[in-house]
Design an enzyme around this catalytic site. Sequence first.
Site, PDB file in Angstrom:
ATOM      1  N   ARG A  76       0.895  -0.986  -0.117  1.00 51.59           N
ATOM      2  CA  ARG A  76      -0.033   0.265   0.176  1.00 51.59           C
ATOM      3  C   ARG A  76       0.810   1.359  -0.008  1.00 51.59           C
ATOM      4  NH1 ARG A  76      -3.583  -2.669  -1.407  1.00 51.59           N
ATOM      5  NH2 ARG A  76      -5.534  -3.151  -0.619  1.00 51.59           N
ATOM      6  N   HIS A  79      -1.206   0.107  -9.760  1.00 56.66           N
ATOM      7  CA  HIS A  79      -1.873  -0.674  -8.917  1.00 56.66           C
ATOM      8  C   HIS A  79      -2.329  -1.860  -9.478  1.00 56.66           C
ATOM      9  CE1 HIS A  79      -3.956  -1.034  -4.669  1.00 56.66           C
ATOM     10  NE2 HIS A  79      -3.809  -2.130  -5.273  1.00 56.66           N
TER      11      HIS A  79
END
Length: 310
Positions: free
Chosen positions: A225, A273
């Site tokens: 993250r 991502h």
Amino acid sequence: MTSIVFYSRTDDPAPWREIFARELPHLAFRVDPDIGDPAEVHYTLVWKPPAGWHGQFPHLRAILSLGAGVDALLTDASLPSHVPVVRLLDGGLGRQMAEYAAYGVLHFHRRMHEYAARQRTGTWEMLEPRSTESCVVGVMGLGVLGVQAVRLIDALGFPVIGWSRTPKDLGAVETFSGAPGLDAFLARTRVLVNFLPLTPQTSGILDRRLFARLPRGSYLVNVARGGHLVEPDLLAALDDGQIDGALLDVFGSEPLPPDHPFWQHPKIVVTPHVAGVTLADEAAAQIIANVRRLENGEAPVGIVDRAAGY
Ligand code: NAP
Ligand code: GLV
């Protein structure tokens, strides 16, 4: 009629609709904003719904995450506390993530970032090759996904070590745990690969102090993250050579803003991502099985420990 509501701005609902219609035809499959009667909604299948969104369903029985990481859900203070949050356990992500991590290790170990810079200037220059044995890969987070990366990188012949919250036995792979094990883990690591969940304990863990504990000229692969990384600290560590390259898939702000310095940085590779993307074909069996368990009054598999945050 009981229903399940799908919410995601990045996943296509079409394959999910088809699978649910085939496997659980008694459930109405609805896609936000067409939620039907909120009182009929027993389940949600979600990726990053807005804060407060779950509050509209009075008879919710489970929140099913389309992803492995549930940090975005758990930071919603209004999430009903009596409803279990169920995350994806692998569901096809493990293989993708392991491939991505292994790619990052090979990229830096074989100095592809340095050759890419030379290609831009038309420079033919052989750089000193380095032995695979000298390139120790340190994987932070030895859960469902991190362990698969450890196994693949180990199979490529790199020395791999791992770090987790609680002690782990991964056979020949040396492991470290908790704050007391972090120094020894970092001191050995040449390529640091982050597979941690984002929790209050791990937020900002990839900072100046941590980089300083790595050998000089190390590399970072962040697949977990953006909130783990203190971005200005990475830029400073790259500028002074403490870190020599970074492959980043996740960011504090996504999409990464067009004027963000990471885009143009010669030592940073950016991907949007995509290290592990949930594919309905691979993940649905697990989610369908969990809905069946819930319908039979059984506990689903993959319930998140809300106190731990993962
Ligand atoms: P997981 O099974 O819950 O594993 C988490 C691991 O991190 C465990 O080994 C855990 O230790 C360790 N950990 C947690 N808190 C820690 C702490 N404070 N200190 C040290 N270790 C700690 O999670 P997962 O399924 O492998 O997923 C990992 C993460 O990958 C997700 O949370 C998500 O953020 C990220 N992800 C990214 C993508 C992408 O496309 N970029 C895709 C999928 C997932 P214990 O084993 O001791 O509990
Ligand atoms: C993706 O980032 C996931 O957590 O599954």
